[in-house]
Design an enzyme around this catalytic site. Structure first.
Site, PDB file in Angstrom:
ATOM      1  CG  ASP B 180      -2.376  -0.252   0.792  1.00 54.10           C
ATOM      2  OD1 ASP B 180      -2.594  -0.624  -0.372  1.00 54.10           O
ATOM      3  OD2 ASP B 180      -3.281  -0.093   1.643  1.00 54.10           O
ATOM      4  CG  ASP B 324      -8.462  -9.367  12.863  1.00 54.72           C
ATOM      5  OD1 ASP B 324      -9.388  -8.734  13.416  1.00 54.72           O
ATOM      6  OD2 ASP B 324      -7.282  -9.276  13.229  1.00 54.72           O
TER       7      ASP B 324
END
Lengths: 712, 718
Positions: B180, B324
Site C-alpha cells: 500500500d 479480522d
C-alpha cells in the site's frame, strides 16, 4: 376532647369489690383503675376534657351513686377563673372553682343522681383554667395549665337486681352482659353421667358464649345434676322435640336458666347448632328450631374475625372510637384488627399502611401525624409537609411499610395527631377547636407477600388466635377427646377450651366433634384437643409416646431430645437443652399437683396438631384450661410444653418441630437449606460432580465430532 | 450452553427438561439461601479446602466440577450482594448508592466474564493437523498475501523469503506483497526474488481494503495471510491445508501468533520466556477452547482462508478496525466453520515499546467494541449458542476498562469519602467474598495455569484499563467515533526511561491509593467499632497498590541492547575458515540476522576479525554464510555476518525461522502456575514499581524546587 376509649378499658379484668347490701341489693365499689384507666387522667390546656364510659347490666338499676375524686392541680392558676366540672351523660352535676390550698391534692365526694344513669353512660370531666393576668397574653397550652384526676378515684354504686320475667329476647343477656368487663363465669349444668354428644352440644354453646365474651375470657364451671345459684345453662334430655327455654332458677329467684332440651343427644346437638347459627325463633321465654341443616363447611380463615389478606383491606371496619379528632391535645384514632396466627411473611416487609388523612392548617407548621403499631413507632409526617398552599379539602397520604416483627395476632394501629399552636405571633386569638384532623375511610392496609404456615409446636398461637383449630371457624377440622366418662372438671376444661377457640373464631362451632379417648386412631383426621388424666392407660400408646412429657398419676418424666436433635434445634434457633433444664427444675419443685399442656404432631397424619391437656390426680384440669384465657398467666404459654403448677405457668420450646400449612416451594427449599447449613457444601459438590460427569461425556462426544474426519 | 448433540437420541425434550430441573433446583437452593456469619464462614472454609483438593486432579471432568463449584460460590456471593448489601434505605444517601451501583456493575461484569470464560475454555479442542493426500495434483492452489504499508523493507524481506520456501508445489503457490506504500524499492525486491508486487490506487479501508483489492486480482483457492513481520515456517501449509481439504465447510484455519522477541511487559519486568506473556492465554488456550464451539476466529495473520467463503461475505469486513474477527463472525453466521491449529507455524517481533503496545490494544479494544455494536453476536442470525458466547466474551473482555478502574478505587470511597458502598459487616463480606474470589482464582489457575499465571491478568489489564476505557466507550456509543491508530513496529528503546505519558493516570491512582491506605491505617487504630470493615478496605487498597505498582513497573522502560533479536536455539552447523577444506561440526548457541554464536571447536584457533564461513543445518542446506569473528574463547565463537546475497539471506531465514519445529518447544519451557508464587512475583513487581515511581517523583519534585539541577533528574531511572 379526650376520650378514654373503650378499647383501653376492656383489657383489664375489673375486680369490683362487692358487698351485700339490703335484700336484692348489692354495693359495688369501682376504682377508676378497674374501669381500665391505667394512668391518672390528665387534663391540660385552657380547656381540658376527658371522659370515661360506665356500662351497667341490663337487669340491674342503680339506687345510689357516689363519685370520690382525688384531684391535684397546678398551684399557679388564676383561681378566680379556673374550675373543674363533672358531667354525667352531658348533664353538669357538679362544678367548683379550684383553690390554691388544694393544689397538692384533695378528695372530693360527689353524689350522683341515680336517675341520670342508664345502661350506657359517660362521665366527663371539664377543666377550665387560666394563668394570665388582665392584659397579659396567654398561651393556651402553657405547661402550668394542668390538673390530674387519680385513677385511684372511686365510683360507688348501689345496684338492685330487677325481677324481670325470664326471656330469651335479650339474648345473650342475662347470661352474658357486655357491660361486665371481667371474665364471664357461666355455669353449665349437664345431666348426670352425660354422654359425649351432650358434651358436644354444651361445647357448641360454650364456644358461642366464648365468642360473645370475646376479650373478657370465659369460664364455664360444670355441674352434673342440679343447678347452682345464679344464671346458668342447663342441658336436659326429654320432651318431644328440641326446645330452648328461659326459666327462673328454682334455687335462686334472681337467677335465670337457659334450658336446652331434646328427646335425645342428637337433638341436643342439633339444638345447640341451631342456637349458635341463629336458626332459632325466640319469642318470650321459649324458642324452637327453624332450620336444622348446616351451612356448607367453611373455607380456611373465612370468619369475619380475619380480614381478607389477598388484597388491601379498608381500616374503617376496625375503627374504635371516632375517626376525627380536634383540639390541642387530641386523642388517638385507633384501629384494632386481627391476623391469622399462621401468616408467615416471606419477604422483609410485613404490611403496607396507606393512610389518607385530612388536617386543618390552623396550627404550627410543625404539627404532625404519628403512626404507631402495637406501641411501636412506625412513622410520621408533618401536616404542613411541602409547605405549598394546598387546599385543606384535599386529603394527603402517609404510606408506611411495617416490618413483619411488629405484626401480631391482635394488632392495634394508632394514628395520633400532634397539633402545635402557632407561637410565632404572640397574643393571637386562638381557638383550639380549629385544630381538626381525621383519617379517611378509604385508608387501607395491605399485608405483604406471605404464606399460611406456622412452625410448630407453638402453644402461644393457641393462646393468641386459637390456632390451629380456629383456621376453619366452624371447627370442621377439630375434635375434642375426653375420657369415656368424664368428670365435671374435665368437661368444664373442654368447654373452656372451646370457649377460648370461639373467642377467636367469632363463629358457630357447629362441626366440632367430641370423641372418647379410646377410639383415637389414624382414622381420625382432625386436629385434636385431648383432655386426659395422668397415666399411660388413659391414652392410646402412640399418643402417649408422642409428647415430651409422660405424666403419671403422681409425677412426670421428661423425654429429653437426642444430642443430634438438640444440635439441629440449636441451628433452628431452639435451645432445647436450656428449656429442658428449666422444665426439669419446675417438675421437681411442683410436688404432686401438676397440670400440663403439650403440643405435638399427630403420629398418624403429617401436619395435624394435637394439644394434650393432662393433669396429675392432685391438679385441676380447669386450672390449665383457664390459664389459656387469663391474660396474667397466658403470656407465659409458649412452645410445645406448658407446665401449670399452683405457683406458676411456664412454657418451653421443646419437642420435635413440625410445620403446619404450606410454603411456596422456593421458600420451603431455602428454609430447608437454612435448617441444614452443613449440607450446603456437600450439595454444591454433588451438583458439581454430577454435572461434570454428564457434561464431560457430552463434551467429549462433541469434541470428537469437531476433530478432523480422517479418511474423509 | 447449547445442548450438545445427542448421538443416541436417548434424551427427549422432556428428559432434558427434567435434567435441567434436577440441577437447577439444588443449585438455586445453594445460591439463594442466606446464612448467618458463622455458617457462611464454615462453608467458605470447607469449600475452599475442597477446591484445593480438586485442583490436583488431572482429569478434565474434575476441572469442570471445579468450574461448577466456583460458579456456585460466585453466584451465591453475587445473590447475597444484590439482595442484602445494597445501600438502599433512609440511612444511606444517593452518593452511597451511586458508588455502590458502580461496584455492583463491575462485579456483575466480572461474573459474566468468569461464566463465559468457563464455557469458552471448558474443553480446548487440541486439534491435530490433517495429513495432506499423497496425490499432489489434488492439492489446492494457494495465494500468499503479505500486506504492508509503511514498514521498512528490512522487516518484510525475511517474511517474503520464508514464504518462498514454503513446502508446496511451485505451480500452486503464488506469493503477493500487497504494498500500500507503492514503493519502488519493494517492486525491485519482488522482481528480484520472483514474487508479485501488488498495488492499488488508493489506501481505502487500510489493510482490509488492501487485501480485498488483491482478492480481485488473484485466483487461488486458498489465501494465506501473513503480516509483513510474521515469518512463516516452511511447514505452514502442510499443517493447515489438510484440514481445509478434509472438510469443505472450513472457511478458516488459524494458527497462533508467536513472538520471538520480548514484549514491553517481558522486557521491562525481565520475564521473557519465564512467565507466559499476554498473548499466550489467547493463542494457547482461548482460541483452542473457541475451536470446540466452532468459534475460533481470524486474527489477521498466520491463517489460511477459503476464497469462496470470503467472496460470499463480500471480502474482508471493512466496517471496524478489527476486520479480522469481524470477517470470521460473518463467515460463521453464513454457516461456515473454522479450525484452529495450536502449533506455532509463524513468528514475528513483538511490539517494541509500551506506548506502541498500548496503541495496538486500543485498536483491538475499539474494534471489538465496534463489532459488538455493528454485528452483536447475541443478536446476529445464524450463530450457534456456543459461538455467541465465545464471540461475546472476546468482545466484552475489552470492556474491562471501567470495571477495573472501579475495583481500583472502590475501597477509597469508603476510606476517603466515608461512603457506605457495601451495606454489610466486614466479616460478613469476607465470608461471602472469600470463596467467590479464591475459588475463581484457583479454578482459573487450573484452567489457564500453563498460559497465564495467577494475578498477571490484573497487571496486564490494569496497564491498559485507563487507555481502552474511552475508546471502547466511544465505540460502544457510536461505532464511528474515535480514530484509527496503526501499530508501529521496528522501533527501538535505546535508553532506560520512565514513560511518564503512559504512566500519568497511574500516578494519580497510586497516590490516591497510598493516601487511602494511610488514612485506613489511622482509622483502623482509632475506630474500633468498624475495625473489620476498615481492615477489609485497607487490605483491598494494599492489593490495589501492588497492582498499580506493577503497572508503574511496566511503564519504566528498560533499554534494548541489541538491534537484532537473538534467538536462543541450538542448530547443527558446519564451520570453517573462509575457503578452508577443514570443517567442524558444531551447533549454534544463538542466532540473529546479524550474527551467530557457536560452540568453539577445541581444534579451531581463530582470532577476532578473521573471516569464517558457516552452513546452518547442513542436512538441508549447502549455502555458506560469510562473516568474521568478533569474539572467540571460553568455548564460544561469536561471528558477525557480512553482506549476504539473496541466496544466503534466504538460507539464514530458513534455518532461523523456517524450520517446522522452530517454535514448538517454547511453551513447554515455562514454569507451571503456582498461585501463591505468582502473587509473590506480582507483589515484588508492584513494590518495585512503587519504589521506582517514588524515586522518579522525588527527582521531579527536586527538579521543580531547584531549577539549577534541571536535566539531571529527568530520567528517573538513569
Amino acid at each position: 376532647m379526650r376520650t378514654l376509649c373503650a378499647g383501653l378499658l376492656l383489657a383489664a379484668g375489673a375486680q369490683a369489690a362487692i358487698a351485700q347490701g339490703p335484700a336484692g341489693e348489692r354495693e359495688v365499689e369501682l376504682r377508676f383503675e378497674d374501669l381500665g384507666v391505667d394512668y391518672p387522667i390528665r387534663l391540660r390546656t385552657v380547656f381540658g376534657q376527658a371522659s370515661l364510659p360506665l356500662d351497667l347490666r341490663a337487669n340491674e338499676i342503680v339506687t345510689r351513686a357516689e363519685l370520690e375524686l382525688r384531684i391535684a392541680h397546678s398551684p399557679s392558676l388564676r383561681f378566680d377563673l379556673s374550675h373543674l366540672s363533672v358531667a354525667v351523660n352531658d348533664q353538669i352535676i357538679w362544678t367548683r372553682p379550684l383553690e390554691a390550698a388544694d393544689a397538692s391534692g384533695k378528695v372530693v365526694t360527689i353524689s350522683l343522681d341515680p336517675l341520670l344513669l342508664v345502661s350506657r353512660n359517660q362521665i366527663r370531666f371539664d377543666f377550665v383554667a387560666h394563668y394570665a393576668k388582665e392584659g397579659e397574653c396567654e398561651d393556651p397550652t402553657h405547661s402550668t395549665l394542668w390538673a390530674d384526676i387519680s385513677n385511684d378515684s372511686v365510683l360507688r354504686l348501689s345496684l338492685r337486681t330487677l325481677d324481670l320475667p325470664p326471656t330469651l329476647e335479650k339474648m345473650p343477656a342475662p347470661w352474658f352482659d357486655a357491660a361486665e368487663r371481667g371474665r364471664l363465669r357461666l355455669p353449665f349444668v349437664l345431666p348426670g353421667d352425660p354422654g359425649l354428644e351432650t358434651v358436644r352440644a354444651a361445647g357448641i354453646v360454650a364456644a358461642w358464649f366464648g365468642a360473645q365474651a370475646d376479650y373478657r375470657g370465659a369460664d364455664f364451671p360444670v355441674q352434673f345434676g342440679a343447678a347452682p345459684a345464679g344464671h346458668a345453662v342447663l342441658f336436659q334430655l326429654g320432651g318431644t322435640e328440641p326446645a330452648l327455654r328461659a326459666i327462673r332458677n328454682p334455687g335462686d329467684a334472681d337467677g335465670r336458666l337457659l334450658v336446652f332440651s331434646a328427646p335425645d343427644e342428637a337433638g341436643l346437638v342439633q339444638l345447640a347448632q341451631g342456637f349458635a347459627l341463629g336458626h332459632v325463633l325466640m319469642r318470650g321465654d321459649s324458642a324452637r328450631l327453624t332450620r336444622i341443616e348446616l351451612p356448607p363447611p367453611q373455607a380456611a380463615w373465612a370468619s369475619r374475625r380475619w380480614p381478607a389478606l389477598d388484597r388491601p383491606f379498608a381500616l374503617e371496619p376496625y375503627l374504635l372510637g371516632p375517626s376525627t379528632v380536634a383540639g390541642l391535645a387530641p386523642g388517638p384514632i385507633v384501629y384494632e384488627f386481627a391476623l391469622p396466627p399462621d401468616v408467615f411473611f416471606l419477604g422483609r416487609s410485613g404490611a403496607f399502611v396507606d393512610l389518607d388523612y385530612r388536617a386543618s392548617r390552623a396550627g404550627n407548621p410543625k404539627s404532625s401525624l404519628n403512626l404507631l403499631l402495637n406501641g411501636q413507632y412506625l412513622g410520621s409526617t408533618l401536616l404542613d409537609a411541602g409547605g405549598e398552599r394546598r387546599a385543606e379539602t384535599e386529603s394527603r397520604a402517609l404510606d408506611v411499610e411495617v416490618p413483619p416483627q411488629l405484626l401480631r395476632g391482635n394488632n392495634r394501629l394508632v394514628a395520633q395527631f400532634e397539633f402545635l399552636r402557632d407561637t410565632s405571633k404572640a397574643c393571637e386569638d386562638f381557638r383550639a377547636a380549629t385544630l381538626q384532623g381525621g383519617i379517611d375511610p378509604r385508608s387501607a392496609l395491605k399485608i405483604a407477600r406471605h404464606a399460611h404456615f406456622a412452625e410448630m409446636p407453638a402453644l402461644e398461637k393457641l393462646v393468641n388466635g386459637g390456632f390451629p383449630y380456629s383456621k376453619f371457624a366452624d371447627l370442621s377440622q377439630t375434635a375434642l377427646a375426653l375420657p369415656e366418662n368424664p368428670t365435671e372438671a374435665e368437661v368444664s376444661a373442654a368447654l373452656i377450651v372451646l370457649g377460648h377457640i370461639g373467642r377467636w373464631t367469632q363463629d358457630a362451632a357447629t362441626r366440632v366433634e367430641v370423641l372418647p379417648l379410646s377410639v383415637l386412631d389414624e382414622a381420625v383426621d382432625r386436629d385434636l384437643v385431648l383432655i386426659a388424666p395422668a397415666g399411660a392407660a388413659t391414652l392410646p400408646p402412640a399418643l402417649d409416646e408422642a409428647g415430651v412429657l409422660k405424666l403419671h398419676a403422681d409425677g412426670a418424666e421428661l423425654r429429653t431430645a437426642s444430642s443430634l436433635a438438640a444440635l439441629q434445634g440449636r441451628i433452628e434457633g431452639r435451645l432445647l437443652r436450656d428449656a429442658e433444664r428449666v422444665a426439669a427444675r419446675v417438675l421437681v419443685q411442683s410436688g404432686g399437683a401438676l397440670g400440663s399442656l403439650q403440643q405435638f404432631e399427630s403420629p398418624w397424619q403429617r401436619g395435624r396438631s394435637i394439644v394434650a391437656l393432662r393433669t396429675t390426680a392432685a391438679a385441676d384440669p380447669r386450672d390449665v384450661a383457664l390459664a389459656l384465657t387469663d391474660p396474667g398467666r397466658n403470656q407465659y404459654i409458649e412452645g410445645g410444653l406448658v407446665l401449670v403448677t399452683p405457683q406458676q405457668v411456664s412454657g418451653y420450646r421443646v419437642g420435635d418441630s413440625y410445620g403446619v400449612g404450606r410454603l411456596p416451594w422456593w421458600y420451603a427449599l431455602t428454609r430447608w437449606m437454612r435448617h441444614h447449613p452443613y449440607l450446603l457444601v456437600p450439595l454444591a459438590l454433588a451438583i458439581a460432580l454430577l454435572f461434570a460427569a454428564i457434561a464431560s461425556r457430552l463434551l467429549r462426544r462433541h469434541a470428537a465430532g469437531r476433530q478432523p474426519k480422517t479418511g474423509a | 450452553m447449547p445442548a450438545p448433540r445427542d448421538g443416541g437420541g436417548r434424551l427427549t425434550g422432556v428428559g432434558w427438561l427434567l435434567l435441567a430441573v434436577l440441577f437447577a433446583v439444588p443449585a438455586y437452593v445453594v445460591v439463594v439461601t442466606p446464612f448467618a456469619l458463622e455458617w457462611q464462614a464454615l462453608c467458605a472454609v470447607v469449600m475452599i479446602g475442597a477446591a484445593l483438593l480438586m485442583r490436583h486432579a488431572k482429569s478434565r471432568q474434575m476441572l469442570i466440577a471445579l468450574m461448577v463449584v466456583s460458579l456456585l460460590a460466585s453466584s451465591r456471593y453475587l445473590y447475597w450482594r444484590l439482595t442484602q448489601t445494597l445501600p438502599i434505605g433512609p440511612q444511606f444517601d444517593g452518593w452511597d448508592l451511586f458508588l455502590a451501583s458502580g461496584l455492583v456493575f463491575a462485579e456483575l461484569y466480572a461474573y459474566v466474564i468468569l461464566l463465559f470464560g468457563f464455557v469458552q475454555t471448558a474443553w480446548p479442542l487440541g486439534r491435530k493437523p490433517v495429513p495432506l493426500p499423497e496425490d499432489e495434483s489434488s492439492w489446492p492452489t494457494v495465494d500468499v498475501f503479505i500486506p504492508t504499508y509503511n514498514e521498512p523493507l528490512k522487516v518484510v524481506r525475511p517474511t517474503v523469503l520464508a514464504a518462498l520456501a514454503l513446502d508446496w508445489p511451485r505451480d500452486k503457490l503464488r506469493i503477493h506483497v500487497l504494498d500500500d506504500g507503492r514503493r519502488e524499492e519493494f517492486r525491485t525486491f519482488c522482481e528480484t526474488v520472483g514474487v508479485v508486487h501488488v498495488t492499488r490506487a488508493d489506501n481505502k479501508h487500510a489493510k482490509a481494503g488492501n487485501i480485498n483489492a488483491a482478492l480481485k486480482k488473484t485466483h487461488g483457492e486458498l489465501i494465506a495471510i501473513f503480516d509483513c513481520d510474521h515469518i512463516p515456517t516452511r511447514s505452514f501449509l502442510q499443517f493447515t491445508v489438510g484440514t481445509m481439504m478434509a472438510d469443505p465447510t472450513v472457511s478458516l484455519v488459524q494458527t497462533p501468533h508467536h513472538f520471538f522477541s520480548p514484549d514491553p511487559f517481558e522486557r521491562n519486568l525481565n520475564t521473557f520466556r519465564k512467565v507466559p506473556n499476554e498473548g499466550e492465554l489467547f493463542y494457547g488456550l482461548i482460541q483452542d477452547g473457541n475451536d470446540f464451539w466452532d468459534a475460533s476466529f481470524f486474527c489477521g495473520s498466520c491463517a489460511v482462508l477459503r476464497r469462496t467463503a470470503l467472496e460470499q461475505i463480500g471480502g474482508i469486513a471493512t466496517e471496524t478496525v478489527t476486520e479480522d474477527a469481524h470477517t470470521s463472525l460473518r463467515m460463521h453466521a453464513r454457516g461456515w466453520t473454522s479450525a484452529y491449529i495450536n502449533i506455532p507455524q509463524a513468528a514475528g517481533l513483538a511490539t517494541e515499546s509500551l506506548s506502541a503496545h498500548v496503541g495496538q490494544r486500543i485498536r483491538w479494544a475499539r474494534g471489538m467494541a465496534q463489532i459488538f455494536r455493528v454485528d452483536n453476536p447475541f443478536l446476529m442470525k445464524g450463530l450457534k449458542a456456543g459461538q455467541r458466547i465465545c464471540y461475546a466474551n472476546a468482545m466484552m473482555h475489552f470492556f474491562y476498562g471501567l470495571p477495573r478502574l472501579i475495583f481500583l478505587t472502590s475501597p477509597l470511597g469508603y476510606l476517603l469519602l466515608g461512603a457506605d458502598i457495601i451495606a454489610a459487616q466486614g466479616w460478613m463480606v469476607l465470608a461471602y467474598a472469600a470463596p467467590h474470589v479464591l475459588l475463581a482464582t484457583i479454578t482459573n489457575s487450573r484452567v489457564q495455569g500453563r498460559f497465564r499465571h495467577s494475578f498477571w491478568s490484573e497487571a496486564y489489564e490494569t496497564v491498559l484499563a485507563l487507555f481502552i476505557l474511552w475508546p471502547t466507550l466511544l465505540a460502544f456509543i457510536n461505532p464511528r467515533l474515535g480514530k484509527f491508530n496503526v501499530t508501529a513496529k521496528g522501533g527501538i528503546v535505546n535508553r532506560d526511561y520512565f514513560d511518564k505519558d503512559i504512566a500519568r493516570p497511574y500516578y494519580f491512582l497510586f497516590l490516591l491509593n497510598a493516601l487511602g491506605f494511610a488514612v485506613g491505617l489511622v482509622r483502623f487504630f482509632t475506630d474500633a467499632e468498624h475495625a473489620d470493615t476498615v481492615l477489609l478496605n485497607v487490605g483491598w487498597t494494599f492489593y490495589n497498590l501492588l497492582i498499580i505498582g506493577c503497572a508503574l513497573a511496566v511503564a519504566s522502560e528498560r533499554r534494548q541492547v541489541r538491534h537484532s533479536v537473538r534467538v536462543r536455539v541450538r542448530l547443527p552447523a558446519l564451520l570453517r575458515r573462509r575457503g578452508a577444506q577443514q570443517t567442524f561440526e558444531v551447533s549454534t548457541l544463538d542466532v540473529s540476522d546479524r550474527g551467530i554464536a557457536l560452540d568453539l571447536p577445541e581444534a579451531l584457533n581463530v582470532e577476532p576479525g578473521e573471516p569464517v564461513q558457516v552452513v546452518l543445518i547442513p542436512q538441508r542446506s549447502d549455502v555458506w554464510l560469510d562473516g568474521s569473528v568478533r569474539r572467540a574463547g571460553h568455548g564460544m565463537l561469536a561471528m558477525e555476518i557480512g553482506e549476504m546475497n539473496i541466496e544466503q539471506e534466504s538460507a539464514l531465514v530458513n534455518a532461523l525461522y523456517g524450520r517446522a519445529d522452530a517454535w514448538l518447544q517454547w511453551r513447554d519451557m515455562r514454569a507451571v502456575d503456582r498461585p501463591l508464587l505468582a502473587l509473590r512475583e506480582v507483589a515484588r513487581f508492584g513494590l518495585l514499581g512503587g519504589f521506582k515511581f517514588t524515586r522518579w517523583l522525588g527527582g521531579e519534585i527536586v527538579r521543580l524546587v531547584s531549577p539549577r539541577r534541571q536535566g539531571t533528574a529527568t530520567q528517573g531511572d538513569g
